[in-house]
Scaffold this active site. Structure first.
Site, PDB file in Angstrom:
ATOM      1  N   LYS A 173      -4.501 -10.609  10.004  1.00 35.13           N
ATOM      2  CA  LYS A 173      -3.681 -10.952   8.784  1.00 35.13           C
ATOM      3  C   LYS A 173      -3.278 -12.272   8.598  1.00 35.13           C
ATOM      4  CE  LYS A 173      -1.764  -6.835   9.375  1.00 35.13           C
ATOM      5  NZ  LYS A 173      -1.031  -5.381   8.704  1.00 35.13           N
ATOM      6  N   THR A 204       7.089  -7.572  -1.259  1.00 32.16           N
ATOM      7  CA  THR A 204       5.826  -7.112  -0.843  1.00 32.16           C
ATOM      8  C   THR A 204       6.165  -6.237   0.448  1.00 32.16           C
ATOM      9  OG1 THR A 204       6.161  -8.577   1.020  1.00 32.16           O
ATOM     10  CG2 THR A 204       4.998  -9.435  -1.194  1.00 32.16           C
ATOM     11  N   GLY A 206       6.033  -2.768   3.033  1.00 25.85           N
ATOM     12  CA  GLY A 206       4.430  -2.434   3.128  1.00 25.85           C
ATOM     13  C   GLY A 206       3.295  -2.492   2.705  1.00 25.85           C
ATOM     14  N   THR A 207       3.477  -3.779   2.225  1.00 27.15           N
ATOM     15  CA  THR A 207       2.218  -4.682   2.604  1.00 27.15           C
ATOM     16  C   THR A 207       1.454  -4.080   4.120  1.00 27.15           C
ATOM     17  OG1 THR A 207       2.971  -6.411   1.080  1.00 27.15           O
ATOM     18  CG2 THR A 207       1.003  -6.697   2.709  1.00 27.15           C
ATOM     19  N   GLY A 208       1.611  -3.587   4.781  1.00 25.17           N
ATOM     20  CA  GLY A 208       0.909  -3.850   5.873  1.00 25.17           C
ATOM     21  C   GLY A 208      -0.215  -2.195   6.267  1.00 25.17           C
ATOM     22  N   CYS A 209       1.263  -1.386   5.954  1.00 24.79           N
ATOM     23  CA  CYS A 209       0.917  -0.165   5.998  1.00 24.79           C
ATOM     24  C   CYS A 209       0.171   0.748   4.913  1.00 24.79           C
ATOM     25  CB  CYS A 209       2.468   0.544   5.415  1.00 24.79           C
ATOM     26  SG  CYS A 209       3.835   0.668   6.880  1.00 24.79           S
TER      27      CYS A 209
END
Length: 264
Positions: A173, A204, A206-209
């Protein structure tokens, strides 16, 4: 019956990341979400004020309870906190023949550590080898491999370094780079470059989860990895665009963005 997806991760009391974000994502994408809680955090828009990992016995019991009775079509992992938990979860995943998305969570959005330094080797040697797709951000790439990415041209080097630990696919990412939000998905043979415009929104959390859970949801529907990741990227881009202020710090992405009136 909708496809069933299991998240193995920590709880975010603020609702923006972790188990809460995973279940919201799964609901939005039409799958049945289930959870194994590995840790409890006291967390809000300003950061993580405390974290307490659950005993290995509690994590194993939750996993067996769900998998042995209800069954799963995909699993996603997030915060695992310690080497003991990483190794326990890796053993459970290795005995469950379904697609697995590993988000090797190291720190929170605010820079708070969520994985003990002593657990890094277990992530490398036990968890990544059972991953269908690993989804590290650039900080996690550096933490796991020592490769520090400062430009798009280094994404391929980062991917090869992570693939060396055994996941079938890796999604590097590149959101921390300048310019467009560019990610690289590869299995070492084919490459898929996923580009989206960078959005002017600081909310932003929580983007990865959310992205990892979206990938797992699409895999549970039977999509091949490249299609699953592309669909997940489209969903999380919309969630970032609709991210909203909450509390006094960084707000969450909007998991229900597609259902808002403005989205039609």
């Amino acid at each position: 019956m909708p496809p069933r997806v299991l998240t193995v991760a920590g709880s975010d009391s603020g609702g923006g990341a972790g188990i809460q974000a995973d279940l919201k994502t799964m609901l939005a994408l039409g799958v049945h979400g289930m959870s194994v809680i590995t840790a409890v955090t006291a967390q809000n828009s300003l950061g993580v004020q405390g974290a307490w990992e659950l005993p290995v016995e509690a994590v194993r019991a939750q996993y067996r309870s769900v998998v042995d009775d209800i069954g799963v079509q995909a699993v996603k992992t997030g915060m695992l906190a310690s080497a003991e938990l990483v190794e326990t979860v890796a053993d459970l995943l290795g005995a469950t023949d379904v697609p697995t998305v590993v988000d090797p969570v190291g720190v929170s959005k605010h820079g708070d550590p969520l994985l003990a330094a002593s657990a890094l080797d277990s992530v490398r040697t036990r968890l990544l080898p059972v991953a269908t797709v690993a989804t590290p951000n650039l900080d996690e790439v550096a933490q796991l491999t020592g490769v520090r990415v400062e430009s798009e041209h280094q994404l391929r080097e980062a991917a090869q370094a992570v693939l060396a630990y055994g996941p079938r696919w890796v999604l590097i990412k590149g959101g921390h780079l300048s310019g467009d939000a560019l990610d690289l998905l590869t299995d070492g043979r084919e490459e898929h470059w996923l580009r989206a415009p960078r959005l002017d929104n600081r909310h932003t959390h929580g983007t990865g989860c959310t992205l990892a859970s979206a990938i797992a949801s699409q895999l549970a529907k039977g999509r091949p990895v490249p299609q699953a990741v592309a669909a997940a990227k489209e969903y999380v881009t919309g969630a970032i665009a609709a991210g909203f202020a909450l509390g006094g710090g960084i707000g969450p992405v909007d998991h229900g963005w597609a259902f808002r009136p403005a989205a039609g």
